[in-house]
Design a protein around this motif. Structure first.
Motif, mmCIF file in Angstrom:
data_model
loop_
_atom_site.group_PDB
_atom_site.id
_atom_site.type_symbol
_atom_site.label_atom_id
_atom_site.label_comp_id
_atom_site.label_asym_id
_atom_site.label_seq_id
_atom_site.Cartn_x
_atom_site.Cartn_y
_atom_site.Cartn_z
ATOM 1 N N MET A 1 19.209 3.472 22.545
ATOM 2 C CA MET A 1 18.981 2.454 23.471
ATOM 3 C C MET A 1 19.751 2.645 24.631
ATOM 4 S SD MET A 1 19.048 -1.596 22.968
ATOM 5 C CE MET A 1 19.305 -2.613 24.412
ATOM 6 N N ALA A 2 19.404 2.583 25.854
ATOM 7 C CA ALA A 2 20.180 3.128 26.824
ATOM 8 C C ALA A 2 20.939 1.888 27.555
ATOM 9 C CB ALA A 2 19.055 3.444 27.936
ATOM 10 N N GLU A 3 22.157 2.382 27.835
ATOM 11 C CA GLU A 3 23.089 1.242 28.460
ATOM 12 C C GLU A 3 22.410 0.656 29.566
ATOM 13 O OE1 GLU A 3 27.153 1.971 28.150
ATOM 14 O OE2 GLU A 3 26.932 3.197 26.507
ATOM 15 N N PRO A 4 22.806 -0.542 29.911
ATOM 16 C CA PRO A 4 22.314 -1.303 31.302
ATOM 17 C C PRO A 4 22.973 -0.796 32.303
ATOM 18 C CG PRO A 4 23.353 -2.901 30.001
ATOM 19 C CD PRO A 4 23.339 -1.818 29.292
ATOM 20 N N ARG A 5 22.534 -0.394 33.371
ATOM 21 C CA ARG A 5 23.198 -0.168 34.593
ATOM 22 C C ARG A 5 24.039 -1.398 35.213
ATOM 23 N NH1 ARG A 5 24.001 0.640 39.676
ATOM 24 N NH2 ARG A 5 22.347 -0.174 41.332
ATOM 25 N N LEU A 6 25.465 -1.094 35.235
ATOM 26 C CA LEU A 6 26.193 -2.491 35.451
ATOM 27 C C LEU A 6 26.323 -2.467 37.167
ATOM 28 C CD1 LEU A 6 29.339 -1.737 33.188
ATOM 29 C CD2 LEU A 6 27.315 -3.416 32.930
ATOM 30 N N THR A 7 25.848 -4.109 37.457
ATOM 31 C CA THR A 7 25.994 -4.170 38.749
ATOM 32 C C THR A 7 27.392 -5.036 39.091
ATOM 33 O OG1 THR A 7 24.742 -6.102 38.532
ATOM 34 C CG2 THR A 7 23.385 -4.154 38.725
ATOM 35 N N GLU A 8 27.326 -5.339 40.333
ATOM 36 C CA GLU A 8 28.409 -6.111 40.914
ATOM 37 C C GLU A 8 28.319 -7.413 39.947
ATOM 38 O OE1 GLU A 8 31.421 -5.697 42.272
ATOM 39 O OE2 GLU A 8 30.537 -3.689 42.127
ATOM 40 N N GLN A 9 27.081 -8.083 39.799
ATOM 41 C CA GLN A 9 26.740 -9.479 39.419
ATOM 42 C C GLN A 9 27.470 -9.349 37.623
ATOM 43 O OE1 GLN A 9 25.603 -11.935 40.520
ATOM 44 N NE2 GLN A 9 25.653 -13.239 38.762
ATOM 45 N N TYR A 11 29.883 -7.694 36.657
ATOM 46 C CA TYR A 11 31.325 -7.593 36.721
ATOM 47 C C TYR A 11 31.929 -9.020 37.094
ATOM 48 C CZ TYR A 11 31.280 -2.629 36.140
ATOM 49 O OH TYR A 11 31.112 -1.427 35.551
ATOM 50 N N GLN A 12 31.042 -9.763 37.944
ATOM 51 C CA GLN A 12 31.293 -11.070 38.515
ATOM 52 C C GLN A 12 31.227 -11.979 37.153
ATOM 53 O OE1 GLN A 12 28.923 -11.532 41.992
ATOM 54 N NE2 GLN A 12 30.424 -10.414 43.104
ATOM 55 N N THR A 13 30.290 -11.892 36.550
ATOM 56 C CA THR A 13 29.869 -12.894 35.379
ATOM 57 C C THR A 13 30.735 -12.680 34.380
ATOM 58 O OG1 THR A 13 27.421 -12.851 36.034
ATOM 59 C CG2 THR A 13 28.107 -13.605 33.996
ATOM 60 N N LEU A 14 31.180 -11.309 34.098
ATOM 61 C CA LEU A 14 32.201 -11.089 32.929
ATOM 62 C C LEU A 14 33.590 -11.695 33.382
ATOM 63 C CD1 LEU A 14 31.206 -7.607 31.866
ATOM 64 C CD2 LEU A 14 31.185 -9.458 30.298
ATOM 65 N N ALA A 15 34.046 -11.520 34.507
ATOM 66 C CA ALA A 15 34.975 -11.807 35.151
ATOM 67 C C ALA A 15 35.062 -13.369 35.128
ATOM 68 C CB ALA A 15 35.271 -11.497 36.431
ATOM 69 N N ALA A 16 34.106 -14.396 35.698
ATOM 70 C CA ALA A 16 33.963 -15.664 35.478
ATOM 71 C C ALA A 16 34.159 -16.222 34.103
ATOM 72 C CB ALA A 16 32.638 -16.175 36.051
ATOM 73 N N PHE A 17 33.571 -15.368 32.895
ATOM 74 C CA PHE A 17 33.716 -15.850 31.714
ATOM 75 C C PHE A 17 34.976 -15.838 31.091
ATOM 76 C CE2 PHE A 17 32.955 -15.326 27.131
ATOM 77 C CZ PHE A 17 32.108 -16.591 26.763
ATOM 78 N N ARG A 18 35.599 -14.568 31.277
ATOM 79 C CA ARG A 18 37.115 -14.315 30.675
ATOM 80 C C ARG A 18 37.931 -15.413 31.323
ATOM 81 N NH1 ARG A 18 38.753 -10.215 27.794
ATOM 82 N NH2 ARG A 18 40.808 -10.692 28.554
ATOM 83 N N PHE A 19 37.433 -15.915 32.723
ATOM 84 C CA PHE A 19 38.373 -16.795 33.476
ATOM 85 C C PHE A 19 38.364 -18.114 32.953
ATOM 86 C CE2 PHE A 19 38.962 -20.073 36.992
ATOM 87 C CZ PHE A 19 40.471 -19.877 36.993
ATOM 88 N N THR A 136 23.717 -12.765 28.664
ATOM 89 C CA THR A 136 22.723 -12.282 27.668
ATOM 90 C C THR A 136 21.567 -11.798 28.579
ATOM 91 O OG1 THR A 136 23.362 -14.124 26.266
ATOM 92 C CG2 THR A 136 21.081 -13.274 25.931
ATOM 93 N N ASP A 137 21.125 -12.326 29.768
ATOM 94 C CA ASP A 137 20.207 -11.857 30.620
ATOM 95 C C ASP A 137 20.358 -10.457 31.054
ATOM 96 O OD1 ASP A 137 18.845 -14.140 30.248
ATOM 97 O OD2 ASP A 137 19.437 -15.147 32.147
ATOM 98 N N ALA A 138 21.744 -10.388 31.482
ATOM 99 C CA ALA A 138 22.101 -9.068 31.951
ATOM 100 C C ALA A 138 22.181 -7.852 30.769
ATOM 101 C CB ALA A 138 23.582 -9.317 32.548
ATOM 102 N N ALA A 139 22.511 -8.327 29.532
ATOM 103 C CA ALA A 139 22.599 -7.473 28.568
ATOM 104 C C ALA A 139 21.227 -6.860 28.376
ATOM 105 C CB ALA A 139 23.156 -7.944 27.297
#
Length: 141
Positions: A1-9, A11-19, A136-139
């Motif tokens: 399975m190919a890894e999703p192409r990471l976008t700024e969105q 990174y922003q979502t992951l950062a917001a979740f960790r915060f 989940t949507d991004a993954a």
């Protein structure tokens, strides 16, 4: 399975979740200290309470729950026993095994802290739910 192409969105979502998680942990640590407990003592009380429905927590069970070494857990339990939040009770079928139980004082302290935490989770729950849905949507993309 190919890894999703990471976008700024992403990174922003992951950062917001960790915060958001870190904010909750900070809230929890502050609430524990204000209640006269260390954050680890609070977590131990919660672990012991959680294990009571399955017969009780041993030192080994609590060490696993807290991701601590056995000797560190023994020291933590010793402090909780001295503070009258926890008692040790021998297993009736295996005297080598000791179960941990909350005292009335431990139950009261944990109930007070748990109420505060549930209120905070109710407040931040929609934020976490939204962030989880975005991740989940991004993954899947």
């Amino acid at each position: 399975m190919a890894e999703p192409r990471l976008t700024e969105q992403h990174y922003q979502t992951l950062a917001a979740f960790r915060f958001a998680l870190r904010e909750f942990l900070s809230f929890s640590e502050t609430a524990a200290r204000e209640a006269g407990l260390t954050p680890r003592q609070h977590q131990a009380l919660l672990g012991i309470k959680n294990a009571q429905h399955t017969g009780g927590a041993s030192i080994a069970d609590l060490a696993t729950f807290l991701v601590l070494h056995h000797n560190s857990t023994v020291e933590l339990v010793d402090r909780l026993v001295r503070a009258d939040y926890v008692t040790r009770e021998s297993d009736t079928t295996d005297r080598r095994r000791v179960f941990l139980r909350l005292t009335e004082a431990g139950e009261a302290r944990l109930a007070s802290l748990s109420s505060i935490h549930l209120a905070e989770l109710a407040r931040i729950g929609p934020i976490l739910k939204d962030l989880l849905a975005r991740m989940t949507d991004a993954a899947g993309s």
